[in-house]
Design an enzyme around this catalytic site. Structure first.
Site, PDB file in Angstrom:
ATOM      1  N   LYS A   3       0.793  -1.296   0.178  1.00 14.03           N
ATOM      2  CA  LYS A   3       0.054   0.056  -0.038  1.00 14.03           C
ATOM      3  C   LYS A   3       0.833   1.210  -0.043  1.00 14.03           C
ATOM      4  O   LYS A   3       0.551   2.244  -0.820  1.00 14.03           O
ATOM      5  CB  LYS A   3      -0.911  -0.017   1.192  1.00 14.03           C
ATOM      6  N   ARG A  23      -9.446   1.051   8.953  1.00 11.39           N
ATOM      7  CA  ARG A  23      -8.946  -0.148   9.291  1.00 11.39           C
ATOM      8  C   ARG A  23      -9.933  -1.133  10.096  1.00 11.39           C
ATOM      9  O   ARG A  23      -9.755  -2.249  10.638  1.00 11.39           O
ATOM     10  CB  ARG A  23      -7.785  -0.080  10.235  1.00 11.39           C
ATOM     11  N   ARG A  49      11.481  -5.603   4.536  1.00  9.86           N
ATOM     12  CA  ARG A  49      11.199  -4.272   4.644  1.00  9.86           C
ATOM     13  C   ARG A  49      12.211  -3.227   5.467  1.00  9.86           C
ATOM     14  O   ARG A  49      12.328  -3.672   6.413  1.00  9.86           O
ATOM     15  CB  ARG A  49       9.642  -3.815   4.799  1.00  9.86           C
ATOM     16  N   ARG A  53      11.432  -1.004  10.779  1.00 12.93           N
ATOM     17  CA  ARG A  53      10.686  -0.820  11.816  1.00 12.93           C
ATOM     18  C   ARG A  53      10.128  -1.614  12.937  1.00 12.93           C
ATOM     19  O   ARG A  53      10.322  -2.937  12.736  1.00 12.93           O
ATOM     20  CB  ARG A  53       8.973  -0.510  11.104  1.00 12.93           C
ATOM     21  N   ARG A  85       0.087  -8.426  13.678  1.00 11.82           N
ATOM     22  CA  ARG A  85      -0.765  -7.690  12.941  1.00 11.82           C
ATOM     23  C   ARG A  85      -1.318  -8.081  11.588  1.00 11.82           C
ATOM     24  O   ARG A  85      -2.532  -7.772  11.295  1.00 11.82           O
ATOM     25  CB  ARG A  85       0.563  -6.706  11.885  1.00 11.82           C
TER      26      ARG A  85
END
Ligand code: ADP
Ligand code: ZN
Length: 214
Positions: free
Chosen positions: A13, A88, A127, A160, A171
């Protein structure tokens, strides 16, 4: 045009939103980026959000809704916006509909970045993000030219906290329990368009732009 990007964490996203928003000339409104920005500055909002983010949990609806309401009231959003990471939950979606209706506005399209669990895991664990400008990298698919250094601004590229393996599972669980229901919510309103997010980045982007320009 008011657009929502939907999809599990790791679907791409953030990466897609930043290029598509440039193509369309509308601001990219990422609630995750806004929280990280607040955290960096040490604002009360950032410190509040950190408790939830580090655990991979959702920040309470009212906190996020108030933040988004302020953001989309800004002048640069008058001609449209691209929402990434919001809504969300069904409650957030309902509040968004209500806040737009009160301004005689609405959501025009919802792009759902559909993605397999295998791709999601590979993207999240690899990531890396620029601490200064938020640019997104991937250790294998999209590494910065110089390890640990942002191509765009020279900032520090880091992992992160919530991209560590322990938090990722939580998550994904939160997504399945709370966010996946939004697919049906927007389908019922005839706004949903599915996009194949397992494909290479350029292909997904082309699919998104074709849908938005149709
Ligand atoms: P992702 O890679 O999972 O899409 P984001 O950068 O969008 O990550 O969000 C990071 C974290 O910020 C979330 O795990 C959550 O704690 C918080 N957050 C962001 N957007 C929302 C939202 N709409 N509602 C609740 N919490 C949110
Ligand atoms: Zn940077």
């Amino acid at each position: 045009m008011n657009v929502i990007l939907l999809g599990p964490p790791g679907a791409g996203k953030g990466t897609q939103a930043s290029s598509v928003s440039k193509d369309l000339g509308i601001p990219h409104v990422s609630t995750g980026d806004m929280f990280r920005e607040n955290l960096k500055k040490g604002t009360p909002l950032g410190l509040e959000a950190k408790k939830y983010m580090d655990a991979g949990a959702l920040v309470p609806d009212q906190v996020v809704v108030d933040m988004v309401r302020d953001r989309i009231a800004k002048a640069d959003c008058a001609g449209g916006f691209l929402l990434d990471g919001f809504p969300r939950t069904i409650v957030q979606a309902e509040k968004l509909d209500a806040m737009l209706a009160s301004k005689q506005q609405k959501i025009d399209m919802v792009l759902n970045l559909a993605c397999s669990p295998k791709t999601i895991l590979a993207r999240l664990t690899g990531r890396r993000v620029c601490r200064a400008c938020g640019a997104i990298y991937h250790v294998r698919n999209m590494p910065p030219k110089k390890e640990g250094v942002c191509d765009a601004c020279g900032g520090e590229v880091y992992q992160r906290n919530d991209d560590k393996e322990e938090t990722i599972m939580n998550r994904l669980d939160v997504y399945n329990r709370q966010t996946a229901d939004l697919i049906a919510y927007y389908q019922q309103r005839d706004l949903l368009k599915n996009v194949n997010a397992d494909a290479p980045r350029e292909q997904t982007e082309a699919e998104m732009l074709a849908a938005l320009r149709a």
